[in-house]
Design a protein around this motif. Sequence first.
Motif, short mmCIF file in Angstrom:
data_model
loop_
_atom_site.label_atom_id
_atom_site.label_comp_id
_atom_site.label_asym_id
_atom_site.label_seq_id
_atom_site.Cartn_x
_atom_site.Cartn_y
_atom_site.Cartn_z
N GLU A 58 0.74 -1.39 0.00
CA GLU A 58 0.11 -0.02 -0.17
C GLU A 58 0.84 1.06 0.14
OE1 GLU A 58 -2.62 -0.13 3.43
OE2 GLU A 58 -3.71 -1.87 2.44
N LYS A 59 1.98 1.08 0.70
CA LYS A 59 3.08 2.38 0.72
C LYS A 59 3.62 2.71 -0.32
CE LYS A 59 3.49 1.95 5.87
NZ LYS A 59 4.42 1.44 6.71
N LEU A 60 4.02 1.56 -1.25
CA LEU A 60 4.71 1.64 -2.65
C LEU A 60 3.75 2.15 -3.89
CD1 LEU A 60 6.70 -1.78 -2.75
CD2 LEU A 60 7.43 0.43 -1.99
N PRO A 61 4.60 3.24 -4.66
CA PRO A 61 3.86 3.49 -5.83
C PRO A 61 3.32 2.39 -6.62
CG PRO A 61 6.36 4.11 -5.86
CD PRO A 61 5.89 3.23 -4.66
N ASP A 91 14.17 -3.38 -1.55
CA ASP A 91 15.24 -3.26 -2.31
C ASP A 91 14.67 -2.42 -3.53
OD1 ASP A 91 17.39 -3.01 -4.20
OD2 ASP A 91 17.84 -5.21 -3.52
N GLU A 92 14.89 -1.10 -3.10
CA GLU A 92 14.65 0.04 -4.22
C GLU A 92 15.16 -0.03 -5.44
OE1 GLU A 92 13.33 4.76 -4.34
OE2 GLU A 92 14.48 3.91 -2.56
N ALA A 93 16.36 -0.43 -5.62
CA ALA A 93 17.10 -0.41 -6.89
C ALA A 93 16.61 -1.53 -7.80
CB ALA A 93 18.67 -0.61 -6.72
N ARG A 94 16.15 -2.58 -7.05
CA ARG A 94 15.88 -3.90 -7.95
C ARG A 94 14.26 -3.84 -7.80
NH1 ARG A 94 19.18 -8.75 -5.60
NH2 ARG A 94 21.45 -7.90 -5.54
N ASP A 95 13.42 -2.88 -7.14
CA ASP A 95 12.05 -2.87 -7.12
C ASP A 95 11.60 -4.35 -6.74
OD1 ASP A 95 9.45 -2.00 -6.80
OD2 ASP A 95 9.11 -2.70 -8.91
N ARG A 96 12.45 -4.97 -5.67
CA ARG A 96 12.12 -6.29 -5.04
C ARG A 96 11.76 -6.06 -3.53
NH1 ARG A 96 12.19 -11.24 -8.13
NH2 ARG A 96 12.73 -10.59 -10.26
N ILE A 97 11.03 -6.90 -3.01
CA ILE A 97 10.68 -7.01 -1.69
C ILE A 97 11.58 -8.26 -1.10
CG2 ILE A 97 8.94 -7.64 0.11
CD1 ILE A 97 6.70 -6.49 -1.86
N LEU A 98 12.35 -7.89 0.01
CA LEU A 98 13.37 -8.82 0.53
C LEU A 98 12.57 -9.60 1.84
CD1 LEU A 98 16.07 -10.01 1.21
CD2 LEU A 98 16.50 -8.24 2.61
N VAL A 99 12.53 -10.76 1.82
CA VAL A 99 11.94 -11.48 2.87
C VAL A 99 13.11 -12.38 3.33
CG1 VAL A 99 10.16 -13.35 3.68
CG2 VAL A 99 9.58 -11.58 1.72
N VAL A 100 13.24 -12.20 4.70
CA VAL A 100 14.35 -13.03 5.29
C VAL A 100 13.77 -14.15 6.43
CG1 VAL A 100 16.77 -13.08 6.66
CG2 VAL A 100 16.12 -11.12 4.76
N VAL A 119 11.43 -11.12 -3.78
CA VAL A 119 10.08 -11.25 -4.36
C VAL A 119 9.65 -9.76 -5.15
CG1 VAL A 119 9.75 -13.27 -3.11
CG2 VAL A 119 8.74 -11.15 -2.52
N THR A 120 8.76 -10.26 -6.31
CA THR A 120 8.30 -9.20 -6.93
C THR A 120 7.15 -8.54 -6.08
OG1 THR A 120 6.84 -10.63 -8.32
CG2 THR A 120 9.04 -10.13 -9.20
N ARG A 121 6.85 -7.54 -6.40
CA ARG A 121 5.28 -7.09 -5.89
C ARG A 121 4.02 -7.98 -6.23
NH1 ARG A 121 5.10 -0.40 -6.65
NH2 ARG A 121 7.40 -0.22 -6.53
#
Length: 165
Positions: A58-61, A91-100, A119-121
């Motif tokens: 929701e916070k991401l464009p 990860d803004e540079a890759r437009d990926r969400i990091l899950v650890v 992962v992708t959006r």
Amino acid sequence: MSESFEFVAPDHFTAGAIGPPGQRVFYLQSREKGKLVTLKSEKEQVRALAQYLSGLLEKLPAVGSAPLKAPALLEPVDAVWIVASIAVGYDEARDRILVVANELLEDEEGDAASVRLLVTRAQAAAFIKQANELMKASRQICQWCNQPKDPGGHACARSNGHVVH
């Protein structure tokens, strides 16, 4: 010491459960280049991850990607280890969400293994959808004590031990 994994472009990311409500075992699963990793988790970890991912999206464009179908668990469902904690970043540079996900250690000796997923959006959105479906299949929660009710009801502490249906 358990094995750690890092998937920079997984083609599969999901949650699933096996067993009847009240006895289900929950899993997180990902795959990249044919390498499938399944982790045993708690229901509340799946719920919390989905809620956090939902708030993050929701916070991401907005982007114009087509929604993915919520994927099911892939066979074999053999957990490599149990999840202790989960962290999420972006990860803004890759437009990926990091899950650890970090391993639960039986004793305090050694280093905990981890799984790092980028992962992708769309994958995150599909995960949220799948997790929400899993939660709908859960046992009902008692309105008085907030504990899960079995199909035949449960002995509710707030009702002086009487069975609540």
